[in-house]
Motif scaffolding. Structure first.
Motif, mmCIF file in Angstrom:
data_model
loop_
_atom_site.group_PDB
_atom_site.id
_atom_site.type_symbol
_atom_site.label_atom_id
_atom_site.label_comp_id
_atom_site.label_asym_id
_atom_site.label_seq_id
_atom_site.Cartn_x
_atom_site.Cartn_y
_atom_site.Cartn_z
ATOM 1 N N THR A 38 37.169 50.006 33.811
ATOM 2 C CA THR A 38 38.114 48.843 34.229
ATOM 3 C C THR A 38 39.723 48.678 33.907
ATOM 4 N N ALA A 69 36.940 41.735 33.967
ATOM 5 C CA ALA A 69 37.397 42.730 34.912
ATOM 6 C C ALA A 69 37.663 42.248 36.364
ATOM 7 N N ARG A 70 38.633 42.516 37.105
ATOM 8 C CA ARG A 70 38.421 42.219 38.536
ATOM 9 C C ARG A 70 38.135 43.225 38.690
ATOM 10 N N TYR A 71 37.633 43.781 38.751
ATOM 11 C CA TYR A 71 37.489 45.202 39.668
ATOM 12 C C TYR A 71 36.635 46.139 38.481
ATOM 13 N N ALA A 72 36.189 47.247 38.716
ATOM 14 C CA ALA A 72 35.465 48.786 38.061
ATOM 15 C C ALA A 72 35.566 49.978 38.716
ATOM 16 N N LEU A 73 35.580 50.859 38.383
ATOM 17 C CA LEU A 73 36.267 52.212 39.015
ATOM 18 C C LEU A 73 35.068 53.480 38.337
ATOM 19 N N GLU A 111 28.249 46.364 39.273
ATOM 20 C CA GLU A 111 28.044 47.076 40.963
ATOM 21 C C GLU A 111 28.301 48.415 40.192
ATOM 22 N N ALA A 112 29.885 48.502 39.456
ATOM 23 C CA ALA A 112 29.750 49.960 39.330
ATOM 24 C C ALA A 112 29.046 51.104 38.688
ATOM 25 N N THR A 122 30.705 42.394 34.044
ATOM 26 C CA THR A 122 31.620 41.245 35.290
ATOM 27 C C THR A 122 30.358 41.905 35.848
ATOM 28 N N LYS A 178 31.180 42.802 38.641
ATOM 29 C CA LYS A 178 32.214 43.863 39.248
ATOM 30 C C LYS A 178 31.817 45.338 38.604
ATOM 31 N N VAL A 179 31.081 44.755 37.278
ATOM 32 C CA VAL A 179 31.310 46.345 36.583
ATOM 33 C C VAL A 179 29.688 46.529 36.179
#
Length: 95
Positions: free
Chosen positions: A53, A67-71, A27-28, A22, A24-25
């Motif tokens: 994620t 995924a809503r976010y990724a770290l 971007e991470a 996604t 977010k992924v």
């Protein structure tokens, strides 16, 4: 660290097999690659950096949703690498 000792770039892979990347992924992953390049330029090499994620929901919902976010997971490192990283951060903070 000389350029002949540098490790190849980190692989671009999506977390959790079968789950689509996604924004977010992506971007991470870009942030991880940027951090790895900056650390490498400063002579610091973390042995393991990855993108993670959140775990899929276990309440019966569709786990294939994006995924809503990724770290950016920095992994673990040896004491000498941790000291080198601290020195680089201090040097940058002192500017």
């Amino acid at each position: 660290m000389t350029s002949s000792q540098q490790k190849p770039p980190l692989p671009r892979r999506t977390p959790r097999a079968g789950r689509p990347a996604t924004a977010k992924v992506e971007e991470a992953v870009a942030a991880r690659d940027d951090l790895a390049a900056a650390l490498s330029g400063a002579g610091v090499q973390l042995p393991m950096m990855d993108v993670r994620t959140p775990w899929p929901d276990t309440d019966g919902e569709d786990s294939s949703r994006p995924a809503r976010y990724a770290l950016v997971h920095l992994g673990v490192c040896s004491a000498p690498v941790a000291h080198a990283l601290a020195a680089v951060i201090r040097k940058g903070a002192a500017r």
